[in-house]
Design a protein around this motif. Structure first.
Motif, mmCIF file in Angstrom:
data_model
loop_
_atom_site.group_PDB
_atom_site.id
_atom_site.type_symbol
_atom_site.label_atom_id
_atom_site.label_comp_id
_atom_site.label_asym_id
_atom_site.label_seq_id
_atom_site.Cartn_x
_atom_site.Cartn_y
_atom_site.Cartn_z
ATOM 1 N N GLU A 273 0.814 -1.219 0.000
ATOM 2 C CA GLU A 273 0.000 0.000 0.000
ATOM 3 C C GLU A 273 0.845 1.265 0.000
ATOM 4 O OE1 GLU A 273 0.218 -1.358 4.364
ATOM 5 O OE2 GLU A 273 0.238 -2.240 2.366
ATOM 6 N N ASP A 274 2.102 1.168 0.468
ATOM 7 C CA ASP A 274 2.954 2.349 0.530
ATOM 8 C C ASP A 274 3.876 2.477 -0.677
ATOM 9 O OD1 ASP A 274 4.568 0.170 1.090
ATOM 10 O OD2 ASP A 274 5.821 1.256 2.531
ATOM 11 N N GLU A 306 -5.067 -4.439 -1.511
ATOM 12 C CA GLU A 306 -6.435 -4.103 -1.912
ATOM 13 C C GLU A 306 -6.693 -2.596 -1.975
ATOM 14 O OE1 GLU A 306 -8.625 -6.245 1.007
ATOM 15 O OE2 GLU A 306 -8.101 -4.902 2.665
ATOM 16 N N SER A 307 -5.956 -1.811 -1.186
ATOM 17 C CA SER A 307 -6.189 -0.371 -1.155
ATOM 18 C C SER A 307 -5.667 0.352 -2.387
ATOM 19 C CB SER A 307 -5.556 0.243 0.105
ATOM 20 O OG SER A 307 -4.140 0.142 0.055
ATOM 21 N N VAL A 308 -4.736 -0.268 -3.124
ATOM 22 C CA VAL A 308 -4.175 0.386 -4.312
ATOM 23 C C VAL A 308 -4.384 -0.442 -5.576
ATOM 24 C CG1 VAL A 308 -2.426 1.658 -2.997
ATOM 25 C CG2 VAL A 308 -1.883 -0.621 -3.901
ATOM 26 N N ALA A 309 -5.098 -1.551 -5.471
ATOM 27 C CA ALA A 309 -5.232 -2.480 -6.599
ATOM 28 C C ALA A 309 -5.906 -1.835 -7.803
ATOM 29 C CB ALA A 309 -6.001 -3.725 -6.167
ATOM 30 N N PHE A 312 -3.508 0.703 -9.425
ATOM 31 C CA PHE A 312 -2.416 -0.001 -10.085
ATOM 32 C C PHE A 312 -2.896 -0.663 -11.367
ATOM 33 C CE2 PHE A 312 -0.110 -3.955 -10.903
ATOM 34 C CZ PHE A 312 1.188 -3.496 -11.009
ATOM 35 N N ALA A 313 -4.030 -1.339 -11.328
ATOM 36 C CA ALA A 313 -4.542 -2.039 -12.506
ATOM 37 C C ALA A 313 -4.848 -1.055 -13.636
ATOM 38 C CB ALA A 313 -5.791 -2.833 -12.141
ATOM 39 N N ALA A 314 -5.437 0.082 -13.306
ATOM 40 C CA ALA A 314 -5.780 1.064 -14.339
ATOM 41 C C ALA A 314 -4.517 1.637 -14.985
ATOM 42 C CB ALA A 314 -6.620 2.186 -13.724
ATOM 43 N N ALA A 315 -3.530 2.001 -14.163
ATOM 44 C CA ALA A 315 -2.292 2.571 -14.714
ATOM 45 C C ALA A 315 -1.520 1.520 -15.516
ATOM 46 C CB ALA A 315 -1.432 3.117 -13.584
ATOM 47 N N PHE A 316 -1.489 0.306 -15.016
ATOM 48 C CA PHE A 316 -0.797 -0.791 -15.706
ATOM 49 C C PHE A 316 -1.467 -1.070 -17.043
ATOM 50 C CE2 PHE A 316 0.807 -5.448 -14.963
ATOM 51 C CZ PHE A 316 1.769 -5.260 -15.933
ATOM 52 N N ALA A 317 -2.794 -1.137 -17.050
ATOM 53 C CA ALA A 317 -3.522 -1.412 -18.285
ATOM 54 C C ALA A 317 -3.310 -0.305 -19.316
ATOM 55 C CB ALA A 317 -5.014 -1.575 -17.988
ATOM 56 N N THR A 403 -5.507 -9.655 -5.108
ATOM 57 C CA THR A 403 -5.302 -8.685 -4.035
ATOM 58 C C THR A 403 -5.027 -9.385 -2.704
ATOM 59 O OG1 THR A 403 -7.666 -8.551 -3.520
ATOM 60 C CG2 THR A 403 -6.802 -7.012 -5.167
ATOM 61 N N PHE A 404 -4.439 -8.611 -1.783
ATOM 62 C CA PHE A 404 -4.207 -9.089 -0.418
ATOM 63 C C PHE A 404 -4.489 -7.947 0.545
ATOM 64 C CE2 PHE A 404 -0.160 -7.130 -1.534
ATOM 65 C CZ PHE A 404 0.254 -6.525 -0.357
ATOM 66 N N SER A 405 -4.631 -8.306 1.819
ATOM 67 C CA SER A 405 -4.921 -7.284 2.823
ATOM 68 C C SER A 405 -3.836 -7.161 3.882
ATOM 69 C CB SER A 405 -6.271 -7.568 3.500
ATOM 70 O OG SER A 405 -6.268 -8.854 4.093
ATOM 71 N N THR A 406 -3.101 -8.245 4.169
ATOM 72 C CA THR A 406 -2.077 -8.198 5.203
ATOM 73 C C THR A 406 -0.739 -8.704 4.654
ATOM 74 O OG1 THR A 406 -2.424 -10.452 6.028
ATOM 75 C CG2 THR A 406 -3.822 -8.698 6.953
ATOM 76 N N GLU A 407 0.325 -8.365 5.363
ATOM 77 C CA GLU A 407 1.660 -8.799 4.955
ATOM 78 C C GLU A 407 1.768 -10.320 4.967
ATOM 79 O OE1 GLU A 407 5.908 -8.292 7.050
ATOM 80 O OE2 GLU A 407 4.997 -6.380 6.401
#
Length: 493
Positions: A273-274, A306-309, A312-317, A403-407
């Motif tokens: 997320e960071d 999950e907070s940046v997915a 990230f997906a939009a920019a990657f696409a 996506t994931f939520s925790t380390e």
């Protein structure tokens, strides 16, 4: 400027069509030949001699005959041959790049990058050849002296894949030369031309006859099988799929051969997320699209917080949509063809299965119509965790995102594979990056970097991704064995 037909012909005409055995180019003992195809057009580039088992044995005979003298050759002399070869490959970079683009498909700019990378193994191991060392010491009880030295392991069989025709050859040949080993090279029959051209460079650089022998063949098992069973062979180095690697390891066990296995991958690409998302997308483009995704180091699973997915997906696409699929010799080409129809069909099968499972294609998702074996740059989201595309090596320009939520969850997802070649982690927190690196089952890690390959670094994996290392100070060790000599106490009466 696009490459002309005359330029293509000029470089193809420089490629020998025979087998390289004992310093001579010769026809197959059966007279058989096979065609090498341009994957962007389907047309035949060159027709080469097709080696038989007898040809393979003749190549091993030549390597065995040259081994003793080559092992006695001064390390500096071996290093100078490699250095001359580096200079010559570098000077002829445009020729090698064009040839690789023609037989493998990658865009010319990327092929030039491979020439630079592949040549670095020649320069690196030219320097390592004179650094092989041992030790002399007094035994703990003081009653003897211990002399430890390194010696060349002996004749080697090197089997290279089709995806990096120059770099995969130099990564094996250079350390073998530096260590004092002779070799038989069996290139992939889909892309053998670059190896043949490289052999002419080594010959011109002064490599003695019989040190390197090349057998091109469409019946690899028939040709290499008898060599692996021959007790004169002492080393097997293979880069390719894990199933083939397992079979070769089983065969090599009969004579207890030294083995190096660089096998399959299923690289996770973790975005926390960071993370700097611009850097992560740039890294994703490098990790995914190098060689059209046809690389064991290619990012195969994008595991994004999950907070940046969505961002990230939009920019990657958006970046993936900007790729231009065209023959690698075209000036605007940024995404070449896959190597053959079978490979393209497998990629589409994996994409179709994922979509059938509920994944969504943000961009791409289909083969490109027309000549050649092109596939659209593709980004998939909402990919079910049970989907085949997350379990199998894609080997194409397709990026599935989960996506994931925790380390802890990220690490669990990343390690959920039989492979362990490379992983990529993007985070601004250095402590987190180091912590995650320690928890991942992987031989290599790209921390905020989408490319890890470097001639000065040890390349290789764990688990089903292989054994041994190529490159770095470790690379030459694969071609050496340790000899210990116990010496009587010089002070004894």
């Amino acid at each position: 400027m696009a490459v002309t037909a005359d330029q293509e012909k000029a470089v193809l005409d420089k490629v020998p069509t025979g087998l390289f055995i004992g310093g001579q180019w010769r026809a197959s003992s059966s007279g058989a030949t096979f065609d090498v195809e341009d994957p962007a057009t389907g047309r035949t580039l060159r027709t080469l001699a097709n080696a038989t088992p007898e040809d393979g044995m003749a190549a091993l005979d030549a390597a065995v005959a040259a081994q003793a003298e080559w092992a006695r050759t001064a390390p500096r002399e071996r290093g100078e041959i490699l250095r001359r070869a580096f200079d010559m490959v570098t000077a002829r970079a445009d020729e090698f790049a064009l040839l690789m683009t023609l037989e493998m498909g990658k865009p010319l700019a990327e092929a030039r990058g491979e020439v630079a990378y592949g040549a670095e193994f020649l320069r690196w191991f030219s320097e390592e050849s004179v650094r092989t060392s041992g030790r002399y010491s007094t035994s703990p009880d003081g009653k003897s002296r211990l002399l430890v030295s390194k010696k060349p392991v002996g004749p080697c069989l090197l089997i290279t894949p089709w995806n990096f025709p120059l770099a995969m050859a130099t990564r094996k040949i250079a350390p073998a030369i530096a260590a004092g080993c002779t070799m038989v090279l069996k290139p992939a029959n889909l892309t053998p031309l670059t190896s043949s051209l490289f052999a002419t460079v080594l010959q011109e650089a002064g490599l003695p006859d019989g040190v390197l022998n090349i057998v091109n063949t469409t019946t690899a098992g028939d040709v290499t099988g008898p060599l692996i069973e021959d007790p004169r062979l002492r080393k097997l180095s293979f880069t390719g799929s894990t199933p083939v690697g397992r079979n070769l390891l089983a065969a090599a066990s009969k004579n207890v051969l030294r083995t190096s296995m660089e096998l399959g991958g299923n690289a996770p690409f973790l975005v926390f997320e960071d993370a700097d998302l611009d850097a992560a997308v740039n890294g994703a483009m490098l990790a995914k699209l190098r060689n059209m995704g046809e690389a064991c180091t290619a990012a195969n699973r994008f595991i994004v917080h999950e907070s940046v997915a969505d961002r990230f997906a939009a920019a990657f696409a958006e970046r993936m949509e900007g790729m231009t699929t065209a023959r690698g010799t075209e000036e605007d080409s940024t995404l070449g063809p896959l190597i053959d129809r079978k490979s393209r069909d497998k990629v589409h099968e994996l994409v179709s299965a994922a979509v059938g499972d509920g994944a969504q294609a943000v961009t791409g998702g289909s083969p490109v119509t027309g000549d050649g074996y092109f596939y659209q740059a593709t980004v998939l989201t909402n990919v079910p965790r049970s989907s085949r595309i997350l379990q199998e090596e894609i080997f194409g320009p397709v990026a599935p995102i989960i996506t994931f939520s925790t380390e802890d969850e990220a690490v669990e997802l990343a390690n959920d594979t039989e492979y362990g070649l490379v992983a990529y982690v993007f985070t601004r927190d250095l402590n987190r990056g180091l912590r995650i690196g320690e928890r991942l089952d992987t031989g290599m890690l790209g921390l905020n970097a989408g490319v890890v390959s470097n001639a000065a670094a040890p390349f290789g994996g764990v688990k089903q991704s292989g054994l041994g290392r190529e490159g770095g100070a470790e690379g030459i060790e694969e071609y050496l064995y340790t000899q210990y000599v116990g010496i009587a106490d010089p002070y004894a009466s």
